[in-house]
Design a protein around this motif. Structure first.
Motif, PDB file in Angstrom:
ATOM      1  N   LEU A 167      -4.309 -14.665 -13.615  1.00 40.62           N
ATOM      2  CA  LEU A 167      -4.160 -13.244 -13.916  1.00 40.62           C
ATOM      3  C   LEU A 167      -2.973 -12.916 -13.131  1.00 40.62           C
ATOM      4  O   LEU A 167      -2.185 -12.088 -13.609  1.00 40.62           O
ATOM      5  N   ALA A 168      -2.873 -13.757 -12.072  1.00 44.87           N
ATOM      6  CA  ALA A 168      -1.366 -13.517 -11.185  1.00 44.87           C
ATOM      7  C   ALA A 168      -0.339 -13.857 -12.080  1.00 44.87           C
ATOM      8  O   ALA A 168       0.803 -13.064 -12.004  1.00 44.87           O
ATOM      9  N   GLU A 169      -0.440 -14.988 -12.670  1.00 46.60           N
ATOM     10  CA  GLU A 169       0.910 -15.363 -13.680  1.00 46.60           C
ATOM     11  C   GLU A 169       0.897 -14.538 -14.622  1.00 46.60           C
ATOM     12  O   GLU A 169       1.969 -13.945 -14.938  1.00 46.60           O
ATOM     13  N   GLN A 170      -0.080 -14.099 -15.270  1.00 43.16           N
ATOM     14  CA  GLN A 170       0.022 -13.308 -16.541  1.00 43.16           C
ATOM     15  C   GLN A 170       0.496 -11.699 -16.177  1.00 43.16           C
ATOM     16  O   GLN A 170       1.325 -11.343 -17.077  1.00 43.16           O
ATOM     17  N   HIS A 171       0.041 -11.175 -14.982  1.00 41.14           N
ATOM     18  CA  HIS A 171       0.479  -9.900 -14.864  1.00 41.14           C
ATOM     19  C   HIS A 171       1.467  -9.691 -13.604  1.00 41.14           C
ATOM     20  O   HIS A 171       1.909  -8.682 -13.298  1.00 41.14           O
ATOM     21  N   GLY A 172       1.844 -10.770 -13.269  1.00 45.04           N
ATOM     22  CA  GLY A 172       3.021 -10.742 -12.304  1.00 45.04           C
ATOM     23  C   GLY A 172       2.719 -10.185 -10.854  1.00 45.04           C
ATOM     24  O   GLY A 172       3.641  -9.771 -10.115  1.00 45.04           O
ATOM     25  N   PHE A 173       1.378 -10.386 -10.401  1.00 36.08           N
ATOM     26  CA  PHE A 173       1.073  -9.879  -8.854  1.00 36.08           C
ATOM     27  C   PHE A 173       0.996 -10.937  -7.986  1.00 36.08           C
ATOM     28  O   PHE A 173       0.944 -12.100  -8.531  1.00 36.08           O
ATOM     29  N   ALA A 174       1.368 -10.833  -6.758  1.00 34.79           N
ATOM     30  CA  ALA A 174       1.111 -11.581  -5.647  1.00 34.79           C
ATOM     31  C   ALA A 174      -0.234 -11.822  -5.307  1.00 34.79           C
ATOM     32  O   ALA A 174      -0.955 -10.608  -5.411  1.00 34.79           O
ATOM     33  N   ILE A 175      -0.704 -12.947  -4.791  1.00 39.22           N
ATOM     34  CA  ILE A 175      -2.092 -12.885  -3.870  1.00 39.22           C
ATOM     35  C   ILE A 175      -1.590 -13.210  -2.502  1.00 39.22           C
ATOM     36  O   ILE A 175      -1.146 -14.228  -2.069  1.00 39.22           O
ATOM     37  N   ILE A 176      -2.257 -12.550  -1.514  1.00 40.23           N
ATOM     38  CA  ILE A 176      -2.438 -12.763  -0.081  1.00 40.23           C
ATOM     39  C   ILE A 176      -3.729 -13.395  -0.012  1.00 40.23           C
ATOM     40  O   ILE A 176      -4.808 -12.604   0.079  1.00 40.23           O
ATOM     41  N   GLU A 177      -3.638 -14.586   0.539  1.00 42.67           N
ATOM     42  CA  GLU A 177      -4.675 -15.160   0.700  1.00 42.67           C
ATOM     43  C   GLU A 177      -5.067 -15.488   2.400  1.00 42.67           C
ATOM     44  O   GLU A 177      -4.402 -16.120   3.028  1.00 42.67           O
ATOM     45  N   ASP A 178      -5.836 -14.782   3.067  1.00 45.25           N
ATOM     46  CA  ASP A 178      -6.260 -14.516   4.304  1.00 45.25           C
ATOM     47  C   ASP A 178      -7.293 -15.715   4.646  1.00 45.25           C
ATOM     48  O   ASP A 178      -8.464 -15.333   4.392  1.00 45.25           O
ATOM     49  N   ASP A 179      -6.917 -16.781   4.975  1.00 44.62           N
ATOM     50  CA  ASP A 179      -8.079 -17.841   5.274  1.00 44.62           C
ATOM     51  C   ASP A 179      -8.149 -17.944   6.922  1.00 44.62           C
ATOM     52  O   ASP A 179      -7.759 -18.989   7.348  1.00 44.62           O
ATOM     53  N   VAL A 215       1.193 -17.340  -4.516  1.00 40.45           N
ATOM     54  CA  VAL A 215       0.328 -17.177  -3.411  1.00 40.45           C
ATOM     55  C   VAL A 215       1.055 -17.169  -1.999  1.00 40.45           C
ATOM     56  O   VAL A 215       1.766 -18.018  -1.684  1.00 40.45           O
ATOM     57  N   ILE A 216       0.553 -16.149  -1.283  1.00 40.87           N
ATOM     58  CA  ILE A 216       1.216 -16.298   0.279  1.00 40.87           C
ATOM     59  C   ILE A 216      -0.094 -16.452   1.120  1.00 40.87           C
ATOM     60  O   ILE A 216      -1.167 -15.458   1.131  1.00 40.87           O
ATOM     61  N   TYR A 217      -0.213 -17.644   1.794  1.00 40.24           N
ATOM     62  CA  TYR A 217      -1.189 -18.097   2.463  1.00 40.24           C
ATOM     63  C   TYR A 217      -1.121 -17.674   3.995  1.00 40.24           C
ATOM     64  O   TYR A 217      -0.115 -17.845   4.520  1.00 40.24           O
ATOM     65  N   ILE A 218      -2.097 -17.306   4.659  1.00 38.34           N
ATOM     66  CA  ILE A 218      -1.993 -16.407   5.963  1.00 38.34           C
ATOM     67  C   ILE A 218      -3.144 -17.271   6.848  1.00 38.34           C
ATOM     68  O   ILE A 218      -4.359 -17.285   6.195  1.00 38.34           O
ATOM     69  N   GLY A 219      -2.920 -17.593   7.917  1.00 39.86           N
ATOM     70  CA  GLY A 219      -3.901 -18.248   9.023  1.00 39.86           C
ATOM     71  C   GLY A 219      -3.376 -17.954  10.181  1.00 39.86           C
ATOM     72  O   GLY A 219      -2.403 -17.463  10.742  1.00 39.86           O
ATOM     73  N   SER A 220      -4.315 -18.096  11.194  1.00 39.16           N
ATOM     74  CA  SER A 220      -4.073 -18.241  12.835  1.00 39.16           C
ATOM     75  C   SER A 220      -4.762 -19.288  13.530  1.00 39.16           C
ATOM     76  O   SER A 220      -5.773 -19.956  13.021  1.00 39.16           O
ATOM     77  N   PHE A 221      -4.453 -19.383  15.049  1.00 42.01           N
ATOM     78  CA  PHE A 221      -5.321 -20.365  15.951  1.00 42.01           C
ATOM     79  C   PHE A 221      -6.329 -19.559  16.467  1.00 42.01           C
ATOM     80  O   PHE A 221      -7.142 -19.991  17.369  1.00 42.01           O
TER      81      PHE A 221
END
Length: 492
Positions: A288-300, A324-330
């Motif tokens: 869907l992201a590729e089809q509709h051109g939206f970004a995905i923020i993945e908070d892992d 995808v924009i992938y987010i994480g922390s320590f």
């Protein structure tokens, strides 16, 4: 000269504030409120010393600061005088001067509302899902930090401004870990370091959003992210969550009607419900992201803690389109106190976020980031995660057993496959706020539900963290909670 105003100056015990600072502040106030006027002569240091029964050098220190600040001027052979270059000050009755800094601003500003948890002094409690900071490898971190300080001083880089992306050492180590354990085929150029997940979400949203853009989130969702998006002018579109995570079919229906700028998802353990987004829905989300051109923020945010099977790889590991924009922390590995997080994304986006980040935070904490990099190099982080995951699984199982055996008349929850908290539903006849107040009086923290029961969504549910308490503390906390619940009649 009439020095009657000196009787109004009361010097307190020096333990509260050094006496010379008290004297300085008193004279500063006398000038500011007009009691002392331009070109008034000051009492001599000897006279003030005798009047207040203090050492003469204490008086001299106070006067020197007033001269340095421009309140007083020294005239040769004449003494100290109130500076005649001060702005015109009209005399006021002594005692009418403001004694504290203004409590309200005289200007307009944007206001943000966000429920906060007042963490006073609790013995222990059911937090939102924090690690046990007592088991963190502080000695190893301290050694790495000291070593980094010494090396940086030797290399003379302490005064240099680092890149906006953060420590190269830590970015390279993170990239290596992501390639090995999470399937992300990245390099250091794809990594930007931040002061934690919230800063990461803010920076990403700022670079993506224009006022009025549509952002898709789940309901319920991590409330802080919702508020961050709103402050950036986003219009939130909420979709449901079930046992397989975000309902991607609802997202597809939304995309047919509205232009979506990005989708925010906590894929591994949905926040707050702890469910995992299924592999089928991950793949469909990417399509869907590729089809509709939206970004995905993945908070892992807690990928490292999975207890039943091997965790699913992040959505970012399947991304071949740059969505995808992938987010994480320590924070969940060591402690909330260590504010080191990261953003992983295509290199051109990382470069732009780095440029913006330098406007709000020049370079981050280079020394701490390098120290973390060393902990990756010597496998301290890897070994700690393995030990912590084993310990937290034991605590999860013990908590689940206690909730079912001791509290099943009042609340219920499913066994989470991973993470550090249970998503717990409380009998609707019970007030979470009342439970929280009663437990707090006994020294135990219990969430009052405000964090997730927002916008009239009265779910009467909360996250019950288990990782930060050992077995003995857990039993005590459950005993206290059960005692307080018994005193609250349930209406069937």
């Amino acid at each position: 000269m009439n020095y009657a105003y000196l009787s109004h100056i009361k010097l307190r015990n020096a333990t509260e504030q050094p006496v010379y600072m008290q004297l300085r502040d008193a004279f500063r106030e006398l000038i500011a409120n007009g009691t002392l006027q331009s070109d008034n002569k000051m009492p001599s240091s000897r006279m003030l010393s005798e009047h207040f029964a203090i050492h003469r050098q204490t008086v001299v220190a106070a006067m020197e600061e007033l001269v340095a600040e421009g309140w007083l001027v020294s005239k040769q052979r004449k003494g100290l005088f109130v500076n005649d270059k001060l702005p015109e000050i009209k005399p006021r009755t002594y005692g009418s001067a403001v004694k504290t800094y203004p409590a309200t601003a005289s200007f307009n500003f944007h206001q943000t509302t966000h429920p906060t948890v007042a963490r006073k002094s609790y013995l222990f409690g059911f937090d939102d899902g924090y690690p046990d900071i007592r088991i963190a490898p502080y000695s190893a971190l301290s050694k790495a930090y000291s070593q980094t300080l010494a090396e940086n001083a030797h290399r003379n880089i302490m005064t240099r401004v680092a890149t906006g992306a953060g420590s190269l050492l830590l970015r390279e180590e993170l990239a290596k870990m992501m390639r090995t354990y999470r399937g992300l085929l990245i390099t250091a150029d794809n990594v930007l370091l931040t002061h934690g997940s919230q800063m990461s979400i803010y920076l990403v949203a700022n670079r993506l959003l224009t006022k009025g853009d549509n952002v898709v989130v789940t309901k319920p969702n991590y409330l802080t992210s919702n508020n961050l998006f709103k402050t950036q002018g986003a219009n939130l579109l909420e979709i449901g969550v079930d046992d397989d995570g975000m309902r991607v079919d609802e997202l597809e229906a939304v995309c047919k009607k509205k232009k979506v700028r990005f989708v925010f998802v906590t894929s591994h353990h949905h926040h707050p419900t702890t469910v995992t987004l299924s592999i089928e829905r991950r793949i469909r989300l990417l399509q869907l992201a590729e089809q509709h051109g939206f970004a995905i923020i993945e908070d892992d945010y807690d990928y490292d803690y999975h207890y039943e099977n091997k965790p699913l790889l992040p959505i970012a590991s399947y991304d071949r389109h740059g969505s995808v924009i992938y987010i994480g922390s320590f924070s969940k590995i060591l402690s909330q106190a260590f504010r080191v997080g990261y953003i992983i994304a295509p290199a051109d986006f990382i470069q732009q976020v780095s440029v913006y980040r330098r406007l709000v935070d020049r370079q981050g904490d280079q020394v701490l980031e390098d120290a973390f990099g060393k902990l990756f190099q010597n496998n301290t982080i890897k070994n700690h995660i393995r030990k912590a995951a084993h310990l937290y699984k034991e605590r999860r199982d013990a908590t689940y057993e206690l909730l079912n055996s001791e509290l099943n008349n009042y609340m219920y929850c499913n066994l989470p496959e991973g993470g550090l908290a249970f998503w717990t539903h409380v009998d609707r006849s019970l007030s979470l706020e009342d439970i929280a107040v009663r437990c707090a009086a006994k020294g135990v923290f219990f969430p009052d539900g405000r964090t997730y029961n927002y916008d009239k969504a009265k779910m009467n549910a909360c996250r019950i963290g288990f990782a930060s308490m050992n077995t003995k503390e857990l039993h005590k906390a459950v005993d206290i909670l059960k005692t307080e619940l018994k005193r609250m009649p349930i209406k069937r």
